[in-house]
Design an enzyme around this catalytic site. Structure first.
Site, short mmCIF file in Angstrom:
data_model
loop_
_atom_site.label_atom_id
_atom_site.label_comp_id
_atom_site.label_asym_id
_atom_site.label_seq_id
_atom_site.Cartn_x
_atom_site.Cartn_y
_atom_site.Cartn_z
N ARG A 79 -162.08 -19.20 -77.08
CA ARG A 79 -163.43 -19.20 -76.50
C ARG A 79 -164.38 -18.47 -77.44
NH1 ARG A 79 -163.83 -16.00 -72.90
NH2 ARG A 79 -161.69 -15.24 -72.68
N TYR A 218 -161.67 -26.75 -78.30
CA TYR A 218 -160.69 -25.81 -77.76
C TYR A 218 -160.82 -25.61 -76.23
CZ TYR A 218 -158.49 -21.62 -76.21
OH TYR A 218 -157.76 -20.76 -75.46
N GLY A 220 -161.02 -23.50 -73.25
CA GLY A 220 -162.09 -23.00 -72.40
C GLY A 220 -163.48 -23.42 -72.83
N LYS A 227 -163.20 -22.77 -67.13
CA LYS A 227 -164.04 -21.58 -67.07
C LYS A 227 -165.50 -21.92 -66.75
CE LYS A 227 -160.60 -19.07 -67.44
NZ LYS A 227 -159.91 -18.51 -68.53
N HIS A 247 -161.38 -14.76 -61.57
CA HIS A 247 -160.42 -14.99 -62.64
C HIS A 247 -159.08 -14.39 -62.20
CE1 HIS A 247 -159.63 -14.53 -67.29
NE2 HIS A 247 -159.09 -15.62 -66.81
N SER A 269 -158.32 -12.13 -70.00
CA SER A 269 -157.60 -13.17 -70.74
C SER A 269 -156.49 -12.55 -71.58
CB SER A 269 -158.57 -13.92 -71.63
OG SER A 269 -159.60 -14.48 -70.84
N CYS A 271 -153.83 -11.02 -70.57
CA CYS A 271 -153.37 -9.72 -70.07
C CYS A 271 -152.37 -9.85 -68.92
CB CYS A 271 -154.56 -8.86 -69.66
SG CYS A 271 -155.55 -8.34 -71.07
N LYS A 273 -151.73 -12.64 -66.40
CA LYS A 273 -151.82 -13.40 -65.13
C LYS A 273 -150.72 -14.43 -64.99
CE LYS A 273 -156.07 -14.67 -65.75
NZ LYS A 273 -156.20 -13.91 -67.01
N ASP A 294 -154.67 -18.60 -62.97
CA ASP A 294 -155.88 -18.23 -63.71
C ASP A 294 -157.13 -18.09 -62.86
OD1 ASP A 294 -156.79 -17.64 -66.45
OD2 ASP A 294 -158.02 -19.43 -66.28
N ARG A 386 -151.43 -22.20 -77.09
CA ARG A 386 -151.32 -22.47 -75.65
C ARG A 386 -150.41 -23.63 -75.33
NH1 ARG A 386 -154.60 -19.07 -72.03
NH2 ARG A 386 -155.61 -17.69 -73.52
N PHE A 512 -143.07 -7.55 -67.04
CA PHE A 512 -142.52 -8.86 -66.67
C PHE A 512 -141.82 -8.80 -65.30
CE2 PHE A 512 -142.93 -8.67 -71.32
CZ PHE A 512 -143.85 -9.71 -71.49
N GLY A 513 -140.53 -9.21 -65.22
CA GLY A 513 -139.83 -9.25 -63.93
C GLY A 513 -139.79 -7.89 -63.24
P1 GTP Z 1 -155.09 -16.15 -70.04
O1 GTP Z 1 -154.39 -17.46 -69.91
O2 GTP Z 1 -155.74 -15.97 -71.37
O3 GTP Z 1 -156.04 -15.88 -68.94
O4 GTP Z 1 -153.94 -15.01 -70.07
P2 GTP Z 1 -153.04 -14.39 -68.89
O5 GTP Z 1 -153.79 -13.32 -68.20
O6 GTP Z 1 -152.49 -15.47 -68.06
O7 GTP Z 1 -151.89 -13.67 -69.73
P3 GTP Z 1 -150.35 -14.07 -69.93
O8 GTP Z 1 -149.56 -13.95 -68.68
O9 GTP Z 1 -150.28 -15.36 -70.63
O10 GTP Z 1 -149.88 -12.92 -70.91
C1 GTP Z 1 -150.54 -12.67 -72.13
C2 GTP Z 1 -149.64 -11.90 -73.06
O11 GTP Z 1 -149.25 -10.67 -72.45
C3 GTP Z 1 -148.35 -12.64 -73.38
O12 GTP Z 1 -148.04 -12.49 -74.74
C4 GTP Z 1 -147.33 -11.98 -72.51
O13 GTP Z 1 -146.05 -12.05 -73.05
C5 GTP Z 1 -147.84 -10.55 -72.40
N1 GTP Z 1 -147.46 -9.94 -71.10
C6 GTP Z 1 -147.60 -10.50 -69.87
N2 GTP Z 1 -147.12 -9.67 -68.90
C7 GTP Z 1 -146.68 -8.57 -69.53
C8 GTP Z 1 -146.07 -7.36 -69.08
O14 GTP Z 1 -145.84 -7.12 -67.90
N3 GTP Z 1 -145.78 -6.43 -70.04
C9 GTP Z 1 -146.03 -6.65 -71.37
N4 GTP Z 1 -145.70 -5.70 -72.23
N5 GTP Z 1 -146.58 -7.79 -71.83
C10 GTP Z 1 -146.91 -8.73 -70.93
C1 SPV Z 2 -158.81 -17.43 -70.89
O1 SPV Z 2 -159.25 -17.18 -72.02
O2 SPV Z 2 -158.99 -16.69 -69.90
C2 SPV Z 2 -158.02 -18.66 -70.68
C3 SPV Z 2 -157.98 -19.64 -71.76
O3 SPV Z 2 -157.47 -18.87 -69.62
S1 SPV Z 2 -159.43 -20.57 -71.80
O4 SPV Z 2 -159.21 -21.82 -71.08
O5 SPV Z 2 -159.73 -20.87 -73.18
O6 SPV Z 2 -160.51 -19.87 -71.18
MN MN Z 3 -157.55 -17.09 -68.20
#
Ligand code: GTP
Ligand code: SPV
Ligand code: MN
Length: 603
Positions: A79, A218, A220, A227, A247, A269, A271, A273, A294, A386, A512-513
């Site tokens: 974005r 690209y 978003g 978005k 979001h 983003s 972080c 989700k 998302d 992605r 994670f888990g």
């Molecule tokens: P967008 O699609 O951009 O909105 O991102 P998102 O908020 O869905 O983030 P996503 O779950 O794809 O995680 C983004 C990055 O953070 C990835 O590289 C993950 O592996 C990492 N990540 C996610 N959850 C955790 C966690 O609990 N701990 C750590 N250390 N890393 C995490």
């Molecule tokens: C984000 O950046 O929060 C995404 C990817 O989920 S995008 O569709 O590019 O916005």
């Molecule tokens: Mn997102």
């Protein structure tokens, strides 16, 4: 050439006057070679994918059915917040956090960019619906685009084609979304695999519920249902109509006793989700089902509870870091095929690979289409690469995912990526305090947007790049919704941070888990069954309050992840002050009060 001679223009499968007129106007302006009304059929999808393979945009994967590898232009990978505009009539309505330009001025600039911009290309008309087709008022849109990649991606991410067009009854409202990659072709000029333009505009006209995007292919920037519509335009609709467009992921947490709680969580983003939405709990007996990863649209139901719907139809997830250890359910989803992988690496046997997916293969084709070996100093995949995959392939999709009523939310999590200061979880005292937590949310920037990575910034409700109006008004909207609601039935708000680091710079919490332990504590707090310590920033658990059975982590690290550090929080105060000063006069007094109270408590 007059527009009437453009092949396909007269084959409109609709009688919706507004749609017909608009398509005609856009065709006359952009002068495509032909017009295609997208029906969403399997046969059409095959034609589009074949055209993308022919053009060199897609490489079919040998190891996954009906799946493709794509590499973008290296300049078109995320974005572009600097190029994103909220063109409200009054600049005050865009507020201090958005780029603004006068709508007439922006239209004049973009009209000239759009003039003739589809020459040599096909103009696709994509009717789509965000959220369930069976909603009382289906949330319709039409994206006009000259990108086959966008058509293929919109098919995964939205309910589109004939099934959406069937909802375009006479006079039905829809969001106009115009997109061009901005790369016309002269007769005989060869195309490139990823057409785009150095000049980019991602523009929202909130009063007209309209989107104009130019120059980028690209995610978003180009998949305008995501978005642009579901957050920037929808947040304005939500302000006007008394609901929330956020979001947020939506998940269903099921206890060993089969008690169900729905949780929505807003993280900026990249972080976490998608990972939280598909979490596989490490605590025995607990289960998670996914509803969205998302975006959440939330409205109060007749029973006074807040109900959430996911407007999307697919996942557009961050690839790096995703594997069977971190996010097995994402892996199982993409394994079923029908997916598009952008800016990841291609293996020699026709599969995909990215950093974090187990052992490094001996040789890859990198996202830059270069040879890559484990000795390479560059990453094989772009950090914002992605996967785009159908939601219905997710093995833990909740059965109620398509229910127009949505699901009642018990808890809202706000979270960011902070190496310091912010504890693993903090419970707000009440709605207003929770809104303060959201409004002051901070996070380190990530590769999801072009620009510097790792810089701490305020990202209110994880919506900084997505609030379609004045951020002060947005905070007030959150406050007012809470005031008008039955406090007993409001979701409880928590603040989380999976990303706190130790002195060795490693993450203190395994994430994670293991985040299921944090979810469990939050739910038990709602039910009055878990203990916490009161601190100046809210209620935080001690290590003894969390279920840590079987967790492999040092007690020292867990204690540090959970710790409230008054010193660090006092250092945060001037940053919050500065942020609130930026919001200015429109900052709700209740949030100012929350700030003063926090300051007082910190001493
Ligand atoms: P967008 O699609 O951009 O909105 O991102 P998102 O908020 O869905 O983030 P996503 O779950 O794809 O995680 C983004 C990055 O953070 C990835 O590289 C993950 O592996 C990492 N990540 C996610 N959850 C955790 C966690 O609990 N701990 C750590 N250390 N890393 C995490
Ligand atoms: C984000 O950046 O929060 C995404 C990817 O989920 S995008 O569709 O590019 O916005
Ligand atoms: Mn997102």
């Amino acid at each position: 050439m007059t527009a009437l001679t453009i092949p396909g223009l007269d084959q409109a499968p609709t009688t919706n006057e507004r749609l017909l007129t608009w398509v005609q106007e856009v065709a006359e302006l952009t002068t495509p070679d032909r017009v295609v009304w997208v029906d969403g059929s399997a046969a059409e999808s095959e034609r589009i994918n074949a055209a993308l393979v022919e053009a060199g945009t897609f490489v079919p994967l040998k190891k996954k059915p009906n799946s493709f590898w794509a590499a973008s232009d290296p300049t078109d990978v995320a974005r572009v917040e600097e190029r994103t505009f909220i063109c409200s009539v009054d600049p005050e309505d865009a507020g201090p956090t958005n780029n603004w330009m006068d709508p007439a001025e922006m239209k004049a600039i973009m009209t000239e960019l759009y003039r003739g911009c589809m020459t040599g290309r096909t103009m696709y008309v994509i009717p789509f619906c965000m959220g369930p087709l069976d909603a009382d008022k289906p949330m319709l849109g039409v994206e006009i685009t000259d990108s086959e990649y966008v058509v293929a991606s919109m098919r995964v991410m939205t309910r589109m084609g004939d099934k959406a067009l069937a909802r375009f009854t006479e006079g039905a409202d829809f969001v106009q979304a115009l997109h061009s990659v901005g790369a016309p072709l002269e007769p005989g000029q060869a195309d490139v695999p990823w057409p785009c333009n150095d000049t980019k505009y991602i523009t929202q006209f909130p009063e007209e519920r309209m989107i104009w995007s130019y120059g980028s292919g690209y995610g978003g920037n180009a998949l305008l249902g995501k978005k642009c519509y579901s957050l920037r335009i929808a947040s304005v609709m939500a302000r006007d109509e008394g609901w929330l467009a956020e979001h947020m992921l939506i998940l269903k947490l099921i206890s060993p006793e089969d008690k169900v709680h729905y949780i929505a969580a807003a993280f900026p983003s990249a972080c976490g989700k998608t990972n939280l939405a598909m979490l596989e709990p490490t605590i025995p007996g607990w289960r998670v089902e996914t509803l969205g990863d998302d975006i959440a649209w939330m409205r109060f139901g007749e029973d006074g509870r807040l109900y959430a719907v996911n407007p999307e139809y697919g996942f557009f997830g961050v690839a790096p870091g995703t594997d069977y250890h971190t996010n097995p359910n994402a892996m199982r989803t993409i394994e079923k095929g029908n997916s598009i992988f952008t800016n990841v690496a291609l293996t020699d046997d026709g599969d995909i690979w990215w950093e974090g997916m187990g052992e490094k293969p001996a040789h890859l084709t990198s996202w830059k289409k270069q040879d890559w070996t484990p000795a390479s100093t560059e990453l094989s995949s772009h950090p914002n690469s992605r996967y785009c995959t159908p939601m219905q392939q997710c093995p833990i999709l909740a059965p109620e995912w398509d229910d127009p009523k949505g699901v009642p939310i018990s808890a809202i999590f706000f979270g960011g990526r902070r190496a310091t200061t912010v504890p693993l979880i903090t419970e707000s005292r009440d709605w207003q305090h929770g809104v303060f937590m959201g409004a002051t949310l901070s996070s380190e920037t990530t590769a999801a947007a072009v620009g510097q990575v790792g810089v701490v910034r305020r990202d209110p409700m994880a919506m900084l790049p997505f609030i379609g109006y004045n951020a002060g008004d947005y905070f007030n909207h959150w406050i007012q919704l809470g005031k008008n609601a039955n406090a007993e039935k409001l979701p409880k708000i928590f603040y989380v941070n999976w990303f706190r680091r130790g002195e060795d710079r490693n993450f203190l919490w395994p994430g994670f888990g293991e985040n299921s332990r944090v979810l469990k504590w939050a739910i038990e707090r709602l039910e009055g069954r878990a203990a916490a310590e009161e601190t100046p920033i809210g209620h935080v658990p001690t290590p003894g309050d969390l279920d840590l059975t079987g967790l492999e982590a040092s007690e020292q690290d867990i204690t540090a992840a959970l710790a409230f550090d008054a010193e660090e929080w006092r250092a945060e105060l001037p940053l919050i002050e500065e942020w609130f000063a930026k919001i200015g006069d429109k900052l709700p007094t209740s949030l100012r009060d929350e700030f003063e109270a926090l300051k007082q408590r910190l001493g």
